[in-house]
Design a protein around this motif. Structure first.
Motif, PDB file in Angstrom:
ATOM      1  N   GLY A 294      38.257  40.306  51.973  1.00 14.56           N
ATOM      2  CA  GLY A 294      39.616  39.785  52.051  1.00 14.56           C
ATOM      3  C   GLY A 294      40.547  40.539  51.116  1.00 14.56           C
ATOM      4  O   GLY A 294      41.680  40.889  51.485  1.00 14.56           O
ATOM      5  N   LEU A 295      40.084  40.803  49.891  1.00 14.86           N
ATOM      6  CA  LEU A 295      40.864  41.582  48.923  1.00 14.86           C
ATOM      7  C   LEU A 295      41.113  42.992  49.444  1.00 14.86           C
ATOM      8  O   LEU A 295      42.215  43.534  49.320  1.00 14.86           O
ATOM      9  N   ARG A 296      40.073  43.571  50.051  1.00 14.15           N
ATOM     10  CA  ARG A 296      40.178  44.944  50.574  1.00 14.15           C
ATOM     11  C   ARG A 296      41.254  45.054  51.651  1.00 14.15           C
ATOM     12  O   ARG A 296      41.924  46.081  51.763  1.00 14.15           O
ATOM     13  N   ASN A 297      41.431  44.018  52.455  1.00 17.31           N
ATOM     14  CA  ASN A 297      42.436  44.053  53.516  1.00 17.31           C
ATOM     15  C   ASN A 297      43.842  43.717  53.028  1.00 17.31           C
ATOM     16  O   ASN A 297      44.824  44.183  53.593  1.00 17.31           O
ATOM     17  N   LYS A 298      43.956  42.889  51.992  1.00 17.59           N
ATOM     18  CA  LYS A 298      45.267  42.455  51.496  1.00 17.59           C
ATOM     19  C   LYS A 298      45.870  43.397  50.452  1.00 17.59           C
ATOM     20  O   LYS A 298      47.079  43.582  50.383  1.00 17.59           O
ATOM     21  N   LEU A 299      45.014  43.982  49.638  1.00 21.83           N
ATOM     22  CA  LEU A 299      45.494  44.795  48.518  1.00 21.83           C
ATOM     23  C   LEU A 299      46.256  46.050  48.949  1.00 21.83           C
ATOM     24  O   LEU A 299      47.260  46.400  48.305  1.00 21.83           O
TER      25      LEU A 299
ATOM     26  N   THR B 290      40.735  36.785  42.993  1.00 20.94           N
ATOM     27  CA  THR B 290      39.436  37.126  43.586  1.00 20.94           C
ATOM     28  C   THR B 290      38.321  37.042  42.554  1.00 20.94           C
ATOM     29  O   THR B 290      37.258  36.450  42.816  1.00 20.94           O
ATOM     30  N   TYR B 291      38.531  37.617  41.377  1.00 18.12           N
ATOM     31  CA  TYR B 291      37.509  37.567  40.324  1.00 18.12           C
ATOM     32  C   TYR B 291      37.250  36.124  39.872  1.00 18.12           C
ATOM     33  O   TYR B 291      36.096  35.729  39.648  1.00 18.12           O
TER      34      TYR B 291
ATOM     35  N   GLY C 290      19.868  39.744  39.476  1.00 23.18           N
ATOM     36  CA  GLY C 290      20.524  41.042  39.623  1.00 23.18           C
ATOM     37  C   GLY C 290      21.552  41.053  40.737  1.00 23.18           C
ATOM     38  O   GLY C 290      22.664  41.579  40.579  1.00 23.18           O
ATOM     39  N   ILE C 291      21.207  40.436  41.865  1.00 24.45           N
ATOM     40  CA  ILE C 291      22.118  40.402  43.008  1.00 24.45           C
ATOM     41  C   ILE C 291      23.335  39.526  42.725  1.00 24.45           C
ATOM     42  O   ILE C 291      24.463  39.868  43.097  1.00 24.45           O
ATOM     43  N   ILE C 292      23.134  38.397  42.060  1.00 25.92           N
ATOM     44  CA  ILE C 292      24.258  37.504  41.724  1.00 25.92           C
ATOM     45  C   ILE C 292      25.253  38.222  40.811  1.00 25.92           C
ATOM     46  O   ILE C 292      26.472  38.167  41.020  1.00 25.92           O
ATOM     47  N   ILE C 293      24.737  38.888  39.789  1.00 19.17           N
ATOM     48  CA  ILE C 293      25.623  39.627  38.866  1.00 19.17           C
ATOM     49  C   ILE C 293      26.373  40.724  39.615  1.00 19.17           C
ATOM     50  O   ILE C 293      27.586  40.917  39.436  1.00 19.17           O
ATOM     51  N   SER C 294      25.674  41.438  40.489  1.00 18.10           N
ATOM     52  CA  SER C 294      26.307  42.543  41.220  1.00 18.10           C
ATOM     53  C   SER C 294      27.371  42.045  42.193  1.00 18.10           C
ATOM     54  O   SER C 294      28.333  42.756  42.488  1.00 18.10           O
ATOM     55  N   THR C 295      27.214  40.812  42.695  1.00 21.23           N
ATOM     56  CA  THR C 295      28.204  40.245  43.611  1.00 21.23           C
ATOM     57  C   THR C 295      29.577  40.168  42.948  1.00 21.23           C
ATOM     58  O   THR C 295      30.610  40.412  43.589  1.00 21.23           O
ATOM     59  N   VAL C 296      29.589  39.838  41.656  1.00 25.69           N
ATOM     60  CA  VAL C 296      30.851  39.796  40.900  1.00 25.69           C
ATOM     61  C   VAL C 296      31.325  41.206  40.575  1.00 25.69           C
ATOM     62  O   VAL C 296      32.492  41.558  40.815  1.00 25.69           O
ATOM     63  N   LEU C 297      30.425  42.026  40.064  1.00 26.76           N
ATOM     64  CA  LEU C 297      30.808  43.372  39.635  1.00 26.76           C
ATOM     65  C   LEU C 297      31.262  44.255  40.797  1.00 26.76           C
ATOM     66  O   LEU C 297      32.101  45.139  40.626  1.00 26.76           O
ATOM     67  N   LYS C 298      30.714  44.009  42.001  1.00 23.65           N
ATOM     68  CA  LYS C 298      31.035  44.863  43.150  1.00 23.65           C
ATOM     69  C   LYS C 298      32.438  44.633  43.709  1.00 23.65           C
ATOM     70  O   LYS C 298      32.863  45.376  44.589  1.00 23.65           O
ATOM     71  N   ILE C 299      33.153  43.647  43.186  1.00 24.98           N
ATOM     72  CA  ILE C 299      34.540  43.457  43.620  1.00 24.98           C
ATOM     73  C   ILE C 299      35.355  44.716  43.332  1.00 24.98           C
ATOM     74  O   ILE C 299      36.310  45.035  44.047  1.00 24.98           O
ATOM     75  N   VAL C 300      34.948  45.461  42.316  1.00 23.63           N
ATOM     76  CA  VAL C 300      35.668  46.684  41.971  1.00 23.63           C
ATOM     77  C   VAL C 300      35.676  47.682  43.123  1.00 23.63           C
ATOM     78  O   VAL C 300      36.610  48.471  43.275  1.00 23.63           O
TER      79      VAL C 300
ATOM     80  N   LYS D  14      40.569  50.439  32.707  1.00 27.82           N
ATOM     81  CA  LYS D  14      40.990  51.173  31.515  1.00 27.82           C
ATOM     82  C   LYS D  14      41.974  52.286  31.871  1.00 27.82           C
ATOM     83  O   LYS D  14      42.918  52.572  31.108  1.00 27.82           O
ATOM     84  N   PHE D  15      41.790  52.908  33.059  1.00 18.79           N
ATOM     85  CA  PHE D  15      42.594  54.078  33.409  1.00 18.79           C
ATOM     86  C   PHE D  15      43.382  53.929  34.708  1.00 18.79           C
ATOM     87  O   PHE D  15      44.586  54.161  34.729  1.00 18.79           O
ATOM     88  N   LEU D  16      42.725  53.547  35.836  1.00 16.65           N
ATOM     89  CA  LEU D  16      43.409  53.507  37.127  1.00 16.65           C
ATOM     90  C   LEU D  16      44.369  52.322  37.247  1.00 16.65           C
ATOM     91  O   LEU D  16      45.449  52.443  37.837  1.00 16.65           O
ATOM     92  N   LEU D  17      43.960  51.171  36.737  1.00 15.15           N
ATOM     93  CA  LEU D  17      44.804  49.961  36.776  1.00 15.15           C
ATOM     94  C   LEU D  17      44.920  49.401  35.357  1.00 15.15           C
ATOM     95  O   LEU D  17      44.528  48.267  35.079  1.00 15.15           O
ATOM     96  N   LYS D  18      45.508  50.181  34.497  1.00 16.39           N
ATOM     97  CA  LYS D  18      45.505  49.896  33.060  1.00 16.39           C
ATOM     98  C   LYS D  18      46.074  48.523  32.721  1.00 16.39           C
ATOM     99  O   LYS D  18      45.564  47.832  31.846  1.00 16.39           O
ATOM    100  N   ASP D  19      47.131  48.106  33.382  1.00 17.37           N
ATOM    101  CA  ASP D  19      47.780  46.836  33.041  1.00 17.37           C
ATOM    102  C   ASP D  19      47.457  45.727  34.031  1.00 17.37           C
ATOM    103  O   ASP D  19      48.201  44.749  34.160  1.00 17.37           O
ATOM    104  N   ASN D  20      46.351  45.878  34.748  1.00 12.76           N
ATOM    105  CA  ASN D  20      46.031  44.905  35.794  1.00 12.76           C
ATOM    106  C   ASN D  20      44.645  44.293  35.625  1.00 12.76           C
ATOM    107  O   ASN D  20      44.020  43.880  36.607  1.00 12.76           O
ATOM    108  N   PHE D  21      44.178  44.200  34.392  1.00 16.65           N
ATOM    109  CA  PHE D  21      42.877  43.573  34.142  1.00 16.65           C
ATOM    110  C   PHE D  21      42.947  42.099  34.570  1.00 16.65           C
ATOM    111  O   PHE D  21      43.952  41.428  34.332  1.00 16.65           O
ATOM    112  N   PRO D  22      41.916  41.579  35.241  1.00 16.45           N
ATOM    113  CA  PRO D  22      41.945  40.186  35.700  1.00 16.45           C
ATOM    114  C   PRO D  22      42.287  39.218  34.574  1.00 16.45           C
ATOM    115  O   PRO D  22      41.757  39.314  33.472  1.00 16.45           O
ATOM    116  N   SER D  23      43.204  38.285  34.882  1.00 19.32           N
ATOM    117  CA  SER D  23      43.659  37.335  33.871  1.00 19.32           C
ATOM    118  C   SER D  23      43.776  35.942  34.490  1.00 19.32           C
ATOM    119  O   SER D  23      44.231  35.796  35.639  1.00 19.32           O
TER     120      SER D  23
END
Length: 451
Positions: free
Chosen positions: A73-78, A97-98, A147-157, A221-230
């Motif tokens: 959903g994020l991939r289509n809206k962003l 999303t996060y 491992g899979i549960i953790i990756s489900t969150v991290l893979k949002i990137v 840190k670099f590509l979306l410097k001011d857009n860290f999830p908040s």
């Protein structure tokens, strides 16, 4: 030919760069993946043990479905928010999303921990407790599950990177886990079955998560410097935007996983886990040929979404036709592999590992051609948010696949019946999708001309 391809992609140089990145990086990933199979065979010592490991991974990959389609959903809206340069909306979509994914992951983790220790994993994997105890299997399943549960969150990137037309970085992420596992197999000596499964479970947790963790740090840190999830940018209205498309894509993900991710489990239950290794050998060879097209498709979904926002439907029609022809070329290329298949397998995994059947090879040719067509059809359809035909016929495919598998395995007395059932189940959607999608694109093109 090269000039024609250049004309098709002329409006977006970034697409070409991402395709080249896909071929280079994912091509290397495929090579590493092919090297892994003989290394796995050496490490696990016998096909039963390795078949069990593959089955554990295939079953637990279903956990990724519980992201409720948030990443898609994020991939289509962003892309639309990025195209409009609405950075507040970008941050709101990412933060929402996060936030949702962390809540979902926490709930699944608690439920999973309760359920895992209560199940009879020997029965699920069709392996005797004299070979390996249920306690050991449950422990290994728990490790891989975490491992899979953790990756489900991290893979949002990866959804963020796709939306930013940076799919080459996503491809790079697919290389590192296999490299980590390959290095581990080269260093760690083989032991007992119990020890091997525990070690591989732990290695798998690290291999699939460390690259995504590092990538997430790099992106924010670099590509979306001011857009860290908040938390302050969590928006209720964004939930509806993400879920509206995400739920549709979740259902499509579920039905496709019935077709593509339970083959090992079905083969284990309808025959024995030994044949899972034989299936993997055939599948990796023919899937490698099909991946040539799939690699090029990597950036297309997001590029189609962007083209739709720009109302450039003519380009979408051209790219669709090009990849349909590429799928046909892939079929011819896979047919050329059959005569040299015995030599490939002998050079790759050695003699006497698997007996080559030309009929089995032909079944895999048509099965993987259907999967290549599926990648083409869904890359265009999902990018357009056009799901109607896919919803109907992929649901049909999921409903008939397992019964067909059982019928063919019983009547043929072989696991290859699963592959044949796979092909027949997918065929209606893969043949009908181009007709309906082209009709939709033609209407959109005419509507743009009338404006």
């Amino acid at each position: 030919m090269l000039k024609r391809i250049s004309n098709i992609f002329d409006h977006n140089r970034q697409v070409i760069k991402n395709m080249l990145g896909a071929f280079l990086v994912k091509g290397a990933s495929l090579v590493v993946s092919l090297i892994l199979l003989p290394m796995y065979i050496r490490f696990f010592n016998d096909k039963t043990s390795l078949g069990l490991w593959y089955t554990i991974l295939s079953v637990l990959n279903w956990v990724t479905l519980f992201d409720l389609g948030l990443g898609h959903g994020l991939r289509n809206k962003l892309p639309m928010a990025i195209e409009k340069k609405d950075m507040e909306q970008v941050k709101s979509l990412i933060s929402t999303t996060y936030g949702l994914m962390l809540c979902i992951a926490g709930i699944i983790l608690i439920i999973g921990e309760i359920v895992i220790i209560r199940l009879n994993w020997n029965k699920i994997f069709n392996v005797e407790d004299t070979v390996i105890s249920n306690d050991i299997l449950a422990h290994c399943v728990q490790l891989v599950f975490w491992g899979i549960i953790i990756s489900t969150v991290l893979k949002i990137v990866t959804s963020i990177l796709y939306a930013m037309q940076c799919s080459a970085i996503v491809n790079l992420l697919s290389l590192f886990p296999n490299v980590i596992i390959l290095i581990s197999l080269c260093i760690i000596p083989s032991g007992t079955l119990e020890m091997n499964l525990k070690i591989m479970s732990l290695i798998n947790v690290c291999a699939i998560n460390i690259p995504y963790l590092i990538c997430s740090w790099f992106v924010f840190k670099f590509l979306l410097k001011d857009n860290f999830p908040s938390v302050s940018f969590f928006r209720k209205n964004c939930i509806k935007d993400i879920f509206s498309i995400g739920i549709s894509l979740l259902w499509l993900q579920i039905v496709f996983m019935v077709i593509s991710s339970v083959n090992e489990l079905i083969i284990s239950n309808f025959t024995t886990s030994d044949y899972v290794v034989e299936y993997q050998i055939y599948n990796k060879i023919f899937k490698t040929v099909g991946m040539l097209v799939s690699l090029a498709l990597t950036p297309i979904w997001s590029a189609v979404t962007k083209a739709q926002a720009q109302k450039n439907f003519q380009w979408i029609k051209k790219i669709y036709r090009f990849f349909l022809l590429a799928a046909a070329a892939c079929l011819l290329l896979e047919l050329c592999v059959i005569p040299i298949l015995p030599w490939i397998i002998e050079c790759w995994v050695g003699k006497d590992i698997v007996k080559v059947h030309s009929g089995y090879a032909l079944a895999f040719v048509f099965s993987n051609t259907m999967l290549v067509l599926h990648s083409v059809n869904t890359s265009i359809g999902n990018g357009l948010s056009y799901f109607r035909v896919q919803m109907i016929w992929m649901t049909f495919a999921a409903l008939v696949f397992i019964p067909l598998s059982y019928i063919f395995v019983q009547s043929m007395g072989s696991w290859i019946g699963v592959v044949i059932a796979n092909t027949l189940s997918l065929m209606p959607y893969e043949l009908l999708a181009p007709v309906f999608t082209m009709k939709l694109l033609h209407k959109k093109c005419n509507a743009v001309k009338c404006e």
